[in-house]
Design a protein around this motif. Sequence first.
Motif, PDB file in Angstrom:
ATOM      1  N   VAL A   1       0.832  -1.209   0.000  1.00  0.00           N
ATOM      2  CA  VAL A   1       0.000   0.000   0.000  1.00  0.00           C
ATOM      3  C   VAL A   1       0.865   1.256   0.000  1.00  0.00           C
ATOM      4  N   LEU A   2       1.897   1.279   0.822  1.00  0.00           N
ATOM      5  CA  LEU A   2       2.762   2.453   0.890  1.00  0.00           C
ATOM      6  C   LEU A   2       3.537   2.666  -0.412  1.00  0.00           C
ATOM      7  N   GLN A   3       3.952   1.577  -1.058  1.00  0.00           N
ATOM      8  CA  GLN A   3       4.650   1.682  -2.341  1.00  0.00           C
ATOM      9  C   GLN A   3       3.722   2.263  -3.405  1.00  0.00           C
ATOM     10  N   CYS A   4       2.481   1.823  -3.406  1.00  0.00           N
ATOM     11  CA  CYS A   4       1.492   2.338  -4.343  1.00  0.00           C
ATOM     12  C   CYS A   4       1.280   3.837  -4.131  1.00  0.00           C
ATOM     13  N   LYS A   5       1.179   4.232  -2.888  1.00  0.00           N
ATOM     14  CA  LYS A   5       1.008   5.660  -2.571  1.00  0.00           C
ATOM     15  C   LYS A   5       2.231   6.462  -3.024  1.00  0.00           C
ATOM     16  N   LYS A   6       3.397   5.919  -2.773  1.00  0.00           N
ATOM     17  CA  LYS A   6       4.648   6.596  -3.143  1.00  0.00           C
ATOM     18  C   LYS A   6       4.730   6.787  -4.658  1.00  0.00           C
ATOM     19  N   GLU A   7       4.289   5.772  -5.408  1.00  0.00           N
ATOM     20  CA  GLU A   7       4.332   5.827  -6.877  1.00  0.00           C
ATOM     21  C   GLU A   7       3.101   6.526  -7.463  1.00  0.00           C
ATOM     22  N   ARG A   8       2.178   6.937  -6.609  1.00  0.00           N
ATOM     23  CA  ARG A   8       0.953   7.647  -7.001  1.00  0.00           C
ATOM     24  C   ARG A   8       0.120   6.889  -8.022  1.00  0.00           C
ATOM     25  N   LYS A   9       0.000   5.595  -7.807  1.00  0.00           N
ATOM     26  CA  LYS A   9      -0.816   4.754  -8.686  1.00  0.00           C
ATOM     27  C   LYS A   9      -2.293   4.885  -8.304  1.00  0.00           C
ATOM     28  N   ALA A  10      -3.171   4.682  -9.282  1.00  0.00           N
ATOM     29  CA  ALA A  10      -4.608   4.752  -9.024  1.00  0.00           C
ATOM     30  C   ALA A  10      -5.132   3.415  -8.498  1.00  0.00           C
ATOM     31  N   LYS A  11      -4.453   2.315  -8.870  1.00  0.00           N
ATOM     32  CA  LYS A  11      -4.856   0.979  -8.434  1.00  0.00           C
ATOM     33  C   LYS A  11      -3.604   0.176  -8.093  1.00  0.00           C
ATOM     34  N   PHE A  12      -3.804  -0.871  -7.291  1.00  0.00           N
ATOM     35  CA  PHE A  12      -2.687  -1.754  -6.984  1.00  0.00           C
ATOM     36  C   PHE A  12      -3.203  -3.166  -6.767  1.00  0.00           C
ATOM     37  N   LEU A  13      -2.308  -4.135  -6.956  1.00  0.00           N
ATOM     38  CA  LEU A  13      -2.627  -5.541  -6.766  1.00  0.00           C
ATOM     39  C   LEU A  13      -2.274  -5.929  -5.339  1.00  0.00           C
ATOM     40  N   PHE A  14      -3.301  -6.334  -4.579  1.00  0.00           N
ATOM     41  CA  PHE A  14      -3.098  -6.673  -3.172  1.00  0.00           C
ATOM     42  C   PHE A  14      -2.573  -8.098  -3.056  1.00  0.00           C
ATOM     43  N   THR A  15      -2.143  -8.513  -1.876  1.00  0.00           N
ATOM     44  CA  THR A  15      -1.518  -9.826  -1.670  1.00  0.00           C
ATOM     45  C   THR A  15      -2.447 -10.986  -1.991  1.00  0.00           C
ATOM     46  N   ASP A  16      -3.768 -10.776  -1.884  1.00  0.00           N
ATOM     47  CA  ASP A  16      -4.707 -11.868  -2.181  1.00  0.00           C
ATOM     48  C   ASP A  16      -5.104 -11.918  -3.649  1.00  0.00           C
ATOM     49  N   GLY A  17      -4.507 -11.023  -4.482  1.00  0.00           N
ATOM     50  CA  GLY A  17      -4.788 -11.022  -5.907  1.00  0.00           C
ATOM     51  C   GLY A  17      -5.854 -10.032  -6.332  1.00  0.00           C
ATOM     52  N   ASP A  18      -6.496  -9.364  -5.394  1.00  0.00           N
ATOM     53  CA  ASP A  18      -7.523  -8.380  -5.735  1.00  0.00           C
ATOM     54  C   ASP A  18      -6.888  -7.095  -6.249  1.00  0.00           C
ATOM     55  N   LEU A  19      -7.541  -6.502  -7.255  1.00  0.00           N
ATOM     56  CA  LEU A  19      -7.129  -5.199  -7.754  1.00  0.00           C
ATOM     57  C   LEU A  19      -7.895  -4.157  -6.940  1.00  0.00           C
ATOM     58  N   VAL A  20      -7.170  -3.293  -6.245  1.00  0.00           N
ATOM     59  CA  VAL A  20      -7.775  -2.364  -5.297  1.00  0.00           C
ATOM     60  C   VAL A  20      -7.561  -0.929  -5.761  1.00  0.00           C
ATOM     61  N   ASP A  21      -8.650  -0.113  -5.685  1.00  0.00           N
ATOM     62  CA  ASP A  21      -8.530   1.314  -5.987  1.00  0.00           C
ATOM     63  C   ASP A  21      -7.789   1.996  -4.845  1.00  0.00           C
ATOM     64  N   MET A  22      -6.941   2.934  -5.210  1.00  0.00           N
ATOM     65  CA  MET A  22      -6.151   3.639  -4.211  1.00  0.00           C
ATOM     66  C   MET A  22      -6.767   5.005  -3.942  1.00  0.00           C
ATOM     67  N   ASN A  23      -7.048   5.280  -2.686  1.00  0.00           N
ATOM     68  CA  ASN A  23      -7.483   6.609  -2.278  1.00  0.00           C
ATOM     69  C   ASN A  23      -6.235   7.372  -1.867  1.00  0.00           C
ATOM     70  N   PRO A  24      -5.851   8.391  -2.615  1.00  0.00           N
ATOM     71  CA  PRO A  24      -4.587   9.081  -2.324  1.00  0.00           C
ATOM     72  C   PRO A  24      -4.584   9.840  -0.995  1.00  0.00           C
ATOM     73  N   GLU A  25      -5.739  10.004  -0.379  1.00  0.00           N
ATOM     74  CA  GLU A  25      -5.809  10.741   0.877  1.00  0.00           C
ATOM     75  C   GLU A  25      -5.850   9.830   2.103  1.00  0.00           C
ATOM     76  N   PHE A  26      -5.583   8.548   1.920  1.00  0.00           N
ATOM     77  CA  PHE A  26      -5.651   7.631   3.057  1.00  0.00           C
ATOM     78  C   PHE A  26      -4.500   7.903   4.026  1.00  0.00           C
ATOM     79  N   GLY A  27      -4.691   7.459   5.245  1.00  0.00           N
ATOM     80  CA  GLY A  27      -3.650   7.566   6.253  1.00  0.00           C
ATOM     81  C   GLY A  27      -3.546   6.246   6.990  1.00  0.00           C
TER      82      GLY A  27
END
Length: 150
Positions: free
Chosen positions: A10-36
């Motif tokens: 999750v942190l790598q996705c935020k760092k790279e400013r991606k809109a989506k990322f592949l989670f460990t269980d294989g799900d494609l997850v939308d990234m909310n850039p304002e998460f904490g």
Amino acid sequence: SVAAQQIAIVLQCKKERKAKFLFTDGDLVDMNPEFGLFLTMNPGYAGRQELPENLKINFRCVAMMVPDRKIIIRVKLASCGFLENVILAEKFYTLYKLCEEQLSKQVHYDFGLRNILSVLRTLGAVKRASPGDSENKIVMRVLKDMNLSK
């Protein structure tokens, strides 16, 4: 650990400013850039463990201060309808402070904030159930009932 891997993704996705990322269980997850991501650690508390190093490197420490229990007690008493909340909060706080300082440090002697809030919830319920009783009597009875068994 699994948690460390998931947080790293999750942190790598935020760092790279991606809109989506592949989670460990294989799900494609939308990234909310304002998460904490926040962790509250209290390693000195019974049953708690230190955060693993591979997880600790992703976070920075923030100093916290001990909450003012007297103010918390007073506000909670006032919110339950206790008109004499200033005097009763002082008595409640003094009792718990003395118990915490003078009784042994055994686990069944819990006079911390969690226990205080439990007593305050009971005080509110008793106050609502017995509106005719004096506030002083209610507080002293509940404090006695909830602490005598300790």
